[in-house]
Design an enzyme around this catalytic site. Structure first.
Site, short mmCIF file in Angstrom:
data_model
loop_
_atom_site.label_atom_id
_atom_site.label_comp_id
_atom_site.label_asym_id
_atom_site.label_seq_id
_atom_site.Cartn_x
_atom_site.Cartn_y
_atom_site.Cartn_z
N ASP A 160 -7.30 13.51 -24.80
CA ASP A 160 -7.36 12.11 -24.37
C ASP A 160 -6.73 11.28 -25.48
O ASP A 160 -7.35 11.01 -26.51
CB ASP A 160 -8.82 11.71 -24.13
CG ASP A 160 -8.97 10.26 -23.70
OD1 ASP A 160 -7.96 9.52 -23.76
OD2 ASP A 160 -10.10 9.88 -23.30
N LYS A 220 -2.91 0.55 -24.73
CA LYS A 220 -3.34 0.45 -26.12
C LYS A 220 -2.09 0.51 -27.02
O LYS A 220 -1.26 -0.37 -26.91
CB LYS A 220 -4.41 1.50 -26.40
CG LYS A 220 -5.66 1.25 -25.50
CD LYS A 220 -6.78 2.24 -25.69
CE LYS A 220 -7.90 1.94 -24.68
NZ LYS A 220 -9.00 2.92 -24.76
N ARG A 224 -2.45 -2.64 -18.21
CA ARG A 224 -3.69 -1.86 -18.10
C ARG A 224 -3.50 -0.82 -17.02
O ARG A 224 -3.25 -1.16 -15.86
CB ARG A 224 -4.85 -2.78 -17.71
CG ARG A 224 -5.06 -3.90 -18.68
CD ARG A 224 -6.43 -4.48 -18.48
NE ARG A 224 -7.37 -3.67 -19.18
CZ ARG A 224 -7.69 -3.83 -20.46
NH1 ARG A 224 -7.13 -4.78 -21.16
NH2 ARG A 224 -8.58 -3.06 -21.04
N TYR A 256 0.84 -1.21 0.00
CA TYR A 256 0.00 0.00 0.00
C TYR A 256 0.87 1.25 0.00
O TYR A 256 1.82 1.33 0.76
CB TYR A 256 -0.91 0.01 1.24
CG TYR A 256 -2.37 -0.05 0.83
CD1 TYR A 256 -2.99 1.07 0.28
CD2 TYR A 256 -3.09 -1.23 0.94
CE1 TYR A 256 -4.31 1.00 -0.14
CE2 TYR A 256 -4.41 -1.30 0.52
CZ TYR A 256 -5.02 -0.18 -0.02
OH TYR A 256 -6.31 -0.24 -0.45
N THR A 258 -4.52 6.04 -21.55
CA THR A 258 -4.30 4.70 -21.02
C THR A 258 -2.86 4.32 -21.33
O THR A 258 -2.20 4.96 -22.14
CB THR A 258 -5.23 3.66 -21.67
OG1 THR A 258 -5.00 3.67 -23.09
CG2 THR A 258 -6.70 3.98 -21.42
N GLU A 291 -0.46 4.87 -0.45
CA GLU A 291 -1.24 6.10 -0.63
C GLU A 291 -0.35 7.33 -0.52
O GLU A 291 0.51 7.40 0.37
CB GLU A 291 -2.36 6.16 0.41
CG GLU A 291 -3.48 5.19 0.09
CD GLU A 291 -4.62 5.28 1.09
OE1 GLU A 291 -4.46 5.93 2.14
OE2 GLU A 291 -5.68 4.70 0.81
#
Ligand SMILES: *Cc1c(COP(=O)(O)O)cnc(C)c1O
Length: 422
Positions: A203, A232, A238, A57, A229, A59
């Site tokens: 985008d 692609k 991903r 973790y 992203t 954060e």
């Protein structure tokens, strides 16, 4: 042939899941994969994704975390950021968004208030759900205004963009989309955004790899905020990134965390860093240009066979085909093509008289087949298989689809894929 890295522990613990993953690897090997948003990531990216980093973790941001034990995660995230900044030539990069849709939501959170007006491309014209389409949170919580393409040209109608911007004075303007076969004119969007004092968000989810490789103009210097992203054409895991100029950096970071997300997916961050490292190599620029060469060759071969391409062709990795002049519409065509070993998706075309779930078109992309090593000289054969399948689908000739699938499996044998080998 088996999945690589090997799934030995998985096979022992959960044979059913292992079997399904093996089947998927073989499926990806045996088909001509033309889904425009998909690719084959490298073995190195696969390995980075499947690491102990998933246990951690983190954060916050490097040097400013809320949990201890960040000695190795901090340099990993910093490397990803530095590589993204160098590759795209931007002031700032945030590599934490979980995927493209949350990255776009972070742009809204950073630069708009609920109810504010946003201008984006309509979904049927090639825009993304998150550019303010009605079923998306972005269309429900904001006031969306939509531009489209001209019927005659299939290209963005900039008179409409300018008129809508002047009339509605949006806070945000989105450019880019999911089914745009032509170069995005970032300077033109920037001029309109400047005139109405809107933040321009480019985008580039689909074309990030082309931009990185110099095969599509860059939005840097035109759009203050760039979302993308990583999976692609960029050929990473991903995930997503938000790139920005220095003025918009703080708001972007605050929107991603704590605005929208908790802990970043560190295994994904590592794999993004690896993919960005790969994209910095000269071979990646060759890859980006090879994608476009393949897409153009496939477009030419399909036009020659009487297919109606939206905008008449392509400048990038993507083709949008209107099947109205063929005997079978998008959905049954896509389903028949899948059975014949060619994987793509049915898609609306601009001004589509049919419903989105049963539209007139299909969408094709050349990124995955280019990774696999197919070249322009192979594209007439790919077009021939597509054409034969569409004809067979119209005639409900199921046997022909099986024959084509077998020919394709044979054809693909000399083209190995990462993630699957003897
Ligand atoms: C794919 C895509 C997205 C969304 O990405 P997800 O990772 O599927 O959420 C956003 N915008 C555009 C233009 C896309 O093509």
């Amino acid at each position: 042939m088996t999945h690589q890295p090997a799934l030995s522990a998985l096979a022992a613990t959960d044979p059913r899941i292992a079997e399904l993953v093996e089947d998927e690897a073989q499926r990806q090997h045996d088909k001509i994969r033309l889904i425009a948003s998909e690719n084959y990531v490298s073995q190195a990216v696969l390995e980075a994704t499947g690491t102990v980093l998933t246990n951690k973790y983190s954060e916050g941001y490097a040097g400013r975390r809320y949990y201890e034990g960040q000695q190795f995660v901090d340099p990993i995230e910093t490397l990803a950021i530095e590589r993204a900044k160098a590759l795209f030539g931007v002031d700032h990069a945030n590599v934490q968004p979980y995927s493209g849709s949350p990255a776009n939501l972070a742009a809204y959170l950073a630069f708009a208030q609920p109810g504010d007006t946003v201008l984006g491309m309509a979904l049927p014209d090639g825009g993304h759900l998150t550019h303010g389409w009605s079923v998306s949170a972005t269309g429900k919580w904001f006031n969306p205004v939509r531009y489209g393409v001209r019927k005659e040209t299939g290209r963005v109608d900039f008179d409409q963009v300018r008129d809508l911007a002047r009339q509605h004075r949006p806070k945000l303007i989105f450019c880019g989309g999911t089914a745009i076969p032509r170069t995005i004119d970032f300077p033109k969007f920037a001029e309109i955004a400047r005139e109405v004092d809107a933040v321009l968000v480019a985008d580039i989810a689909h074309i990030a790899g082309l931009v990185a490789g110099g095969a599509h103009p860059s939005p840097v210097g035109h759009a203050q905020v760039i979302t993308t992203t990583t999976h692609k054409t960029l050929r990473g895991p991903r995930g997503a990134m938000i790139l920005s100029d220095a003025d918009h950096a703080k708001a972007v970071d605050k929107a991603v965390f704590p605005g929208l997300q908790g802990g970043p997916h560190n295994h994904t961050t590592a794999a993004i860093a690896v993919a960005l490292g790969e994209a910095q190599q000269p071979s990646f620029a060759e890859y980006a240009h090879a994608i476009v060469a393949n897409a153009k060759a496939l477009a030419d071969a399909l036009v020659e066979r009487g297919y109606d391409l939206v905008s008449g062709g392509t400048d990038n990795h993507l083709l949008l085909i209107d099947l109205t002049n063929k005997a079978v519409p998008g959905k049954p065509a896509a389903q028949a093509l899948d059975r014949a070993g060619i994987e793509l998706n049915y898609n609306t075309v601009p001004f589509d008289p049919r419903k989105p779930f049963d539209p007139s078109g299909i969408r094709l992309g050349a990124s995955a087949i280019t990774t696999r090593g197919l070249r322009p000289e192979h594209q007439p054969q790919v077009a021939e298989w597509i054409d034969r399948t569409v004809t067979a689908a119209a005639a409900q000739d199921e046997a022909a689809l099986g024959t084509i699938a077998a020919e394709i499996r044979e054809f693909l044998t000399p083209f190995p894929i990462p993630g699957y080998s003897a």
